[in-house]
Write a protein that holds these residues in place. Structure first.
Motif, PDB file in Angstrom:
ATOM      1  N   ARG A  91       0.687 -25.879  -9.452  1.00  0.00           N
ATOM      2  CA  ARG A  91       1.163 -24.561  -9.880  1.00  0.00           C
ATOM      3  C   ARG A  91       0.514 -23.431  -9.088  1.00  0.00           C
ATOM      4  O   ARG A  91       1.168 -22.449  -8.765  1.00  0.00           O
ATOM      5  N   ALA A  94       2.131 -23.266  -5.678  1.00  0.00           N
ATOM      6  CA  ALA A  94       3.468 -22.675  -5.781  1.00  0.00           C
ATOM      7  C   ALA A  94       3.378 -21.155  -5.897  1.00  0.00           C
ATOM      8  O   ALA A  94       4.154 -20.430  -5.271  1.00  0.00           O
ATOM      9  N   TYR A  95       2.417 -20.675  -6.664  1.00  0.00           N
ATOM     10  CA  TYR A  95       2.224 -19.233  -6.817  1.00  0.00           C
ATOM     11  C   TYR A  95       1.832 -18.589  -5.486  1.00  0.00           C
ATOM     12  O   TYR A  95       2.444 -17.609  -5.058  1.00  0.00           O
ATOM     13  N   PRO A 100       9.423 -21.545  -5.909  1.00  0.00           N
ATOM     14  CA  PRO A 100      10.020 -21.407  -7.239  1.00  0.00           C
ATOM     15  C   PRO A 100       9.372 -22.304  -8.290  1.00  0.00           C
ATOM     16  O   PRO A 100       9.461 -22.026  -9.480  1.00  0.00           O
ATOM     17  N   ASN A 101       8.727 -23.393  -7.858  1.00  0.00           N
ATOM     18  CA  ASN A 101       8.078 -24.295  -8.812  1.00  0.00           C
ATOM     19  C   ASN A 101       7.080 -25.203  -8.079  1.00  0.00           C
ATOM     20  O   ASN A 101       7.115 -25.305  -6.845  1.00  0.00           O
TER      21      ASN A 101
END
Length: 109
Positions: A91, A94-95, A100-101
Protein backbone atom coordinates in the motif's frame (compact mmCIF):
# COMPACT_ATOMS: atom_id res chain seq x y z
CA UNK A 1 3.84 -2.63 23.84
CA UNK A 2 6.83 -1.13 21.99
CA UNK A 3 6.54 -3.76 19.25
CA UNK A 4 2.87 -2.92 18.67
CA UNK A 5 3.94 0.64 17.91
CA UNK A 6 6.09 -0.49 14.99
CA UNK A 7 4.53 -3.74 13.71
CA UNK A 8 1.63 -3.59 11.27
CA UNK A 9 -1.34 -5.89 11.84
CA UNK A 10 -1.02 -9.09 9.80
CA UNK A 11 -3.92 -7.94 7.62
CA UNK A 12 -1.85 -5.05 6.23
CA UNK A 13 1.78 -5.89 7.06
CA UNK A 14 3.89 -5.59 3.89
CA UNK A 15 6.53 -8.09 5.02
CA UNK A 16 4.09 -10.98 5.38
CA UNK A 17 2.57 -10.13 2.00
CA UNK A 18 6.01 -10.51 0.38
CA UNK A 19 5.99 -6.82 -0.56
CA UNK A 20 8.71 -5.46 1.74
CA UNK A 21 12.24 -6.33 2.75
CA UNK A 22 14.71 -5.04 5.31
CA UNK A 23 18.15 -4.68 3.77
CA UNK A 24 21.66 -3.57 4.66
CA UNK A 25 24.99 -3.61 2.85
CA UNK A 26 27.78 -6.08 3.51
CA UNK A 27 31.33 -5.61 2.26
CA UNK A 28 34.31 -7.95 2.11
CA UNK A 29 35.00 -7.30 5.80
CA UNK A 30 31.45 -7.32 7.14
CA UNK A 31 28.53 -4.90 7.45
CA UNK A 32 29.02 -1.39 6.10
CA UNK A 33 28.25 1.70 8.16
CA UNK A 34 24.67 2.83 7.56
CA UNK A 35 24.40 4.94 10.68
CA UNK A 36 22.33 2.63 12.90
CA UNK A 37 21.59 -1.06 13.24
CA UNK A 38 18.51 -2.39 11.45
CA UNK A 39 15.42 -1.92 13.63
CA UNK A 40 16.89 0.94 15.68
CA UNK A 41 14.03 3.01 17.04
CA UNK A 42 13.96 6.79 16.78
CA UNK A 43 14.45 6.94 20.54
CA UNK A 44 17.47 4.60 20.49
CA UNK A 45 19.12 6.35 17.56
CA UNK A 46 18.18 9.99 18.21
CA UNK A 47 16.33 9.88 14.90
CA UNK A 48 19.30 8.52 12.91
CA UNK A 49 17.10 5.64 11.74
CA UNK A 50 15.28 8.06 9.41
CA UNK A 51 16.67 7.72 5.88
CA UNK A 52 17.47 11.43 5.58
CA UNK A 53 18.81 11.85 9.12
CA UNK A 54 21.38 14.61 9.44
CA UNK A 55 23.15 13.07 12.42
CA UNK A 56 25.00 10.27 10.59
CA UNK A 57 28.52 10.11 9.21
CA UNK A 58 29.46 10.94 5.63
CA UNK A 59 30.27 7.24 5.11
CA UNK A 60 26.83 6.20 6.35
CA UNK A 61 25.17 8.80 4.08
CA UNK A 62 27.17 7.50 1.08
CA UNK A 63 26.20 3.91 1.88
CA UNK A 64 22.53 4.83 2.27
CA UNK A 65 22.62 6.59 -1.08
CA UNK A 66 24.19 3.51 -2.71
CA UNK A 67 21.42 1.35 -1.25
CA UNK A 68 18.81 3.84 -2.45
CA UNK A 69 20.27 4.16 -5.96
CA UNK A 70 20.21 0.40 -6.51
CA UNK A 71 16.80 -0.25 -4.97
CA UNK A 72 14.96 2.70 -6.52
CA UNK A 73 16.35 1.69 -9.92
CA UNK A 74 14.70 -1.69 -9.32
CA UNK A 75 11.36 0.01 -8.53
CA UNK A 76 11.37 -0.21 -4.73
CA UNK A 77 10.50 2.68 -2.42
CA UNK A 78 11.89 3.44 1.01
CA UNK A 79 9.79 3.86 4.11
CA UNK A 80 11.49 7.08 5.28
CA UNK A 81 11.47 6.39 9.02
CA UNK A 82 13.54 3.21 8.50
CA UNK A 83 16.56 3.42 6.15
CA UNK A 84 16.53 -0.39 5.86
CA UNK A 85 12.85 -0.86 4.88
CA UNK A 86 12.09 -1.10 1.15
CA UNK A 87 8.78 -1.95 -0.51
CA UNK A 88 7.44 -3.01 -3.86
CA UNK A 89 3.74 -3.61 -4.43
CA UNK A 90 2.37 -2.82 -0.97
CA UNK A 91 0.00 0.00 0.00
CA UNK A 92 2.81 2.45 0.77
CA UNK A 93 4.48 1.72 -2.58
CA UNK A 94 1.16 2.29 -4.37
CA UNK A 95 0.75 5.62 -2.59
CA UNK A 96 4.30 6.84 -3.34
CA UNK A 97 4.18 5.65 -6.95
CA UNK A 98 0.66 7.07 -7.46
CA UNK A 99 -0.76 3.67 -8.37
CA UNK A 100 -4.49 2.94 -8.16
CA UNK A 101 -3.91 -0.01 -5.81
CA UNK A 102 -1.32 -2.26 -4.21
CA UNK A 103 -0.21 -5.43 -5.94
CA UNK A 104 0.24 -7.44 -2.75
CA UNK A 105 -1.93 -7.64 0.33
CA UNK A 106 -3.93 -10.03 2.42
CA UNK A 107 -5.45 -13.00 0.65
CA UNK A 108 -9.02 -14.06 1.31
CA UNK A 109 -9.60 -17.66 2.30
Amino acid sequence: MLASRFVSPVEVAPHVAGAAVDLTLIGAHGPLDLGTPIDATPEQSSGACFFDAANISREARTNRMLLADVLTAAGLVNYPTEWWHWSFGDRYWAYVEDRPNAIYGPAGL
